[in-house]
Design an enzyme around this catalytic site. Structure first.
Site, PDB file in Angstrom:
ATOM      1  N   ASP A 137      38.494 -63.758   4.123  1.00  0.00           N
ATOM      2  CA  ASP A 137      37.229 -63.276   3.582  1.00  0.00           C
ATOM      3  C   ASP A 137      37.422 -62.454   2.312  1.00  0.00           C
ATOM      4  O   ASP A 137      36.459 -62.123   1.642  1.00  0.00           O
ATOM      5  CB  ASP A 137      36.471 -62.452   4.627  1.00  0.00           C
ATOM      6  CG  ASP A 137      35.411 -63.280   5.327  1.00  0.00           C
ATOM      7  OD1 ASP A 137      35.292 -64.469   4.987  1.00  0.00           O
ATOM      8  OD2 ASP A 137      34.697 -62.737   6.182  1.00  0.00           O
ATOM      9  N   ASP A 442      31.683 -59.768  19.072  1.00  0.00           N
ATOM     10  CA  ASP A 442      32.418 -60.418  20.145  1.00  0.00           C
ATOM     11  C   ASP A 442      31.817 -60.112  21.523  1.00  0.00           C
ATOM     12  O   ASP A 442      31.602 -61.020  22.324  1.00  0.00           O
ATOM     13  CB  ASP A 442      33.894 -59.999  20.091  1.00  0.00           C
ATOM     14  CG  ASP A 442      34.066 -58.529  19.727  1.00  0.00           C
ATOM     15  OD1 ASP A 442      33.061 -57.786  19.768  1.00  0.00           O
ATOM     16  OD2 ASP A 442      35.182 -58.117  19.415  1.00  0.00           O
TER      17      ASP A 442
END
Ligand SMILES: *[C@@H]1O[C@H](CO)[C@@H](O)[C@H](O)[C@H]1NC(C)=O
Ligand SMILES: CC(=O)N[C@H]1CO[C@H](CO)[C@@H](O)[C@@H]1O
Length: 731
Positions: A137, A442
């Protein structure tokens, strides 16, 4: 004949004993509640306010204690049979796609990233079925360069690992762990050769990192760099996608002619006007891109600092998924998060008790939480498939039609899958892939999988499968816990709350297991009350607890001694040290009075639309002198983070109260008389001072850079003095 299972589940021994003990503690808690509620001082009497405050705190502590019992009530342990797996399914093992996520080349050094990549490329698994994807990223060409070097190195490294059954398979960790004497003769030549090669690429990469960019000469020599031509910043660039090793190609072989796993570099498209959704966005792009290239049925995701410490981990996970009887219910297999660079006494605590006790506890109710790293998922489940009883999704390998695709085609056709606009008007980030809009993407994703009817499994072999890096300064640790606790609190308040959304979709024990983390942040208030009020009243000489000669003293003493003895025993049983436990108590206090407090306030502001939560990446590099102090287990305060002020204020407040009390007691009453009524308050205040000794040292005695900065010192001294004085005068 029934086939023998691929894994077995064992219940913990001594459960009944524990339950009896827990019930007795609960009885003690009830007595404390009763005493507190029935002895409230009348209006106008001193101590009424403090008394009511403590009643609130004790109700909270009791409630929270009940939540933590859910994860201790019925622990289970899993054991896999990898030999049965290879006997039965060696030729039908499914494709596995491994995702490694990195986000910033300066705080996550490329060398560390490629060590993680190499460790997963070297898994003991058929290479033509293994694909490794690096999502960058940061869009850093230095990381890309390092990956190219890693691909070259892998051609020697993988055969070396397989020939000598090397463990661990991260080269950096391997060369640190092995002493040259341990190398047997026939291996020596290869060992020195591979070590030299590694040192060489290490140097090359470090040079480029120092330089800050990749030289023209290298750019023209190596493939793929032209994709950076349109790159303007890490927030504004096209998709960069390069299949560095194409494992479908018969010619992609190592030096011994064996096939290599596929290796792909991806930096998804970034544009300032599109929100990139942090790691969840990166994972979803990886899920789509990989479906077009290797389409493995099993996905493993690891953080870039978490190398594989066990080359058999994929096989461990497959024992669960491919089990004939229970495998079809399992959505993911979570390995615990372990850290490589903890100090002996775990200065900043670790996840020890969560990993060794609580994760086994929730496992029996439907499975552990998904914690974002070291986790194997079924691809179709992560993409939103619901669980249905009859339907057995098949894990077995199928020969794919796409085999004959040329190398350019999947690259070009995959690029659009990683574009900013691809997800517009789709279910990605909602019902498909990882969920967006939460700092712990998550946990919320795992919860929604559980709510769709799936189970998960906690796999915790003695030799740890993944090792990552723990924070090495106090502010880093506090920030990390702030993010975790804030995210968990947001989930509680969101549509997917474990309290009501999960109700009826999963078991009560499982809900409690989740709620224990959801309420992390909310612990700050009760802890603050308990560490401030008794001390302030001590200064005044007002008692808030039963006197030592009263029978009501017994439940207090029983709950406190019982709870702490258990926690100490549990910690040692999990392999910790005595000092480690003591450090953990300190960090427990700091997390609750700082991380959780800030997380709570931020969440409330956030829900009224005031602040936007940001995803802070924990630093993975430390200065030389910081890491020296870390090795010596000296607390590192370091920067003037606002998170340090509450800690220091609290510690000083207790110190002042204690000093004031001692002075008063000597002057007037004499110690013996006050002892009977104020025992618990004296002990509590004293314990808070003892646990804060390293903090006082950092306030007044230390000279190094890791001491508490002067601004924090003044602020907290002022706050503590004002609080004590105001309280005295309000008497
Ligand atoms: C990592 O693996 C090595 C063997 O390769 C083992 O000796 C070590 O104990 C493992 N580390 C942990 C924390 O389990
Ligand atoms: C990032 C970091 O601080 N890594 C450290 C982990 O611990 C080892 C030794 O315990 C250090 O050498 C590393 O610098």
């Amino acid at each position: 004949m029934e086939k023998e299972p691929l894994f077995e589940t064992k219940r913990a021994k001594g459960r009944v004993l524990y339950r009896v003990f827990a019930a007795s503690i609960f009885a003690g808690i009830c007595l404390v509640w009763f005493y507190r509620a029935s002895h409230i001082p009348k209006a106008g009497e001193d101590g009424r306010f403090g008394w009511i405050g403590l009643l609130g705190a004790e109700i909270w502590f009791g409630f929270y204690w009940l939540l933590t019992q859910a994860s201790r009530w019925n622990p289970v342990y899993r054991h896999t049979f990898k030999d049965r797996l290879s006997q039965r399914y060696e030729n039908e093992l499914p494709g596995v796609d491994v995702f490694v996520c990195t986000a910033d080349a300066t705080i996550e050094p490329p060398l560390m990233v490629i060590n993680t990549v190499l460790s997963v490329m070297a898994y003991d698994y058929p290479p033509e079925k293994l694909s490794v994807y690096l999502s960058d990223d940061g869009g850093s060409e230095i990381t890309y360069y390092a990956l190219l070097e890693a691909a070259e190195f892998a051609k020697q490294w993988i055969p070396y690992c397989k020939r000598y059954k090397v463990e661990p398979r991260s080269p950096a960790a391997y060369f640190v762990s092995i002493s040259a004497d341990a190398i047997v003769d026939h291996q020596a030549k290869d060992f020195w050769a591979i070590k030299k090669l590694y040192k060489h690429i290490e140097k090359e990469i470090e040079n480029i990192v120092k330089l800050g960019c990749v030289s023209e000469e290298v750019r023209s020599r190596r493939k793929g760099f032209s994709q950076w031509d349109s790159y303007s910043s890490r927030r504004d660039h096209d998709t960069i996608l390069q299949i560095v090793i194409d494992g479908r190609n018969q010619n992609a072989t190592d030096v011994e002619g064996c096939r290599l796993p596929t290796l792909v570099y991806l930096a998804r498209e970034k544009r300032p006007q599109y929100h990139h959704n942090f790691k969840a966005g990166a994972m979803n792009a990886l899920i789509r891109v990989s479906s077009n290239i290797s389409n493995g049925k099993l996905l493993l995701n690891v953080d870039c600092d978490m190398y594989s410490n066990n080359s058999m981990a994929i096989r461990d996970a497959l024992c669960f998924f491919m089990d004939e009887e229970k495998g079809h219910e399992i959505a993911y297999v979570q390995f615990p998060q372990n850290f490589e660079n903890l100090t002996k006494n775990e200065l900043y605590a670790s996840l020890r008790v969560i990993n060794e006790v609580e994760a086994h506890g929730v496992d029996s109710y439907g499975g552990p939480l998904y914690i974002g790293s070291g986790c194997f998922h079924r691809r179709d489940t992560l993409c939103g498939r619901k669980f249905s009883k009859g339907c057995k999704s098949d894990m077995k390998w199928e020969n794919r039609k796409g085999e004959e695709l040329g190398i350019h085609e999947p690259e070009e056709s995959s690029k659009s899958l990683a574009s900013c606009t691809f997800e517009e008007n789709t279910q990605w980030g909602k019902e498909m892939g990882l969920k967006y809009g939460c700092p712990v993407e998550d946990i919320i994703t795992g919860l929604s999988i559980h709510c769709r009817g799936w189970k998960s499994v906690n796999c915790n072999p003695t030799r740890k499968a993944f090792l990552g890096l723990a924070p090495t300064t106090l502010p880093d640790m506090l920030v990390q816990y702030k993010r975790w606790s804030e995210g968990n609190l947001q989930i509680l308040l969101s549509k997917y709350s474990p309290a009501w959304y999960a109700y009826g979709k999963t078991s009560l024990g499982h809900q409690l297991g989740y709620l224990r983390y959801s309420f992390w942040a909310a612990n700050c208030w009760a802890t603050l009350v308990y560490s401030i009020l008794p001390s302030l009243y001590l200064l005044r000489g007002t008692s808030l607890f039963p006197q030592i000669s009263s029978p009501w003293f017994i439940p207090f003493a029983y709950v406190i001694i019982g709870k702490y003895t258990w926690s100490f025993a549990e910690f040692l049983w999990c392999g910790g040290t005595t000092l480690g436990w003591w450090n953990e108590q300190r960090i427990w206090l700091y997390q609750r009075t700082s991380s959780y407090l800030f997380a709570f306030i931020d969440t409330i502001l956030h829900s009224f639309g005031y602040s936007d939560s940001a995803f802070v990446i924990t630093a993975k590099v430390a200065d030389e002198d910081v890491s020296q102090r870390y090795k010596k287990e000296i607390l590192e305060f370091g920067d003037s983070s606002p998170m340090l002020t509450p800690l220091a204020t609290l510690a000083l407040l207790n110190l002042y109260c204690f000093a004031g009390f001692v002075k008063e007691a000597i002057n007037r009453k004499g110690i013996a008389q006050v002892y009977d009524t104020l025992t618990l308050q004296i002990m509590l205040c004293g314990a808070l001072i003892l646990i804060n000794l390293p903090l006082f040292q950092a306030l007044y005695l230390r000279k190094d850079k890791g001491k508490i900065p002067a601004t924090v010192t003044f602020k907290s001294m002022a706050c503590a003095v004002i609080a004590c004085t105001c309280f005295q005068f309000s008497y």
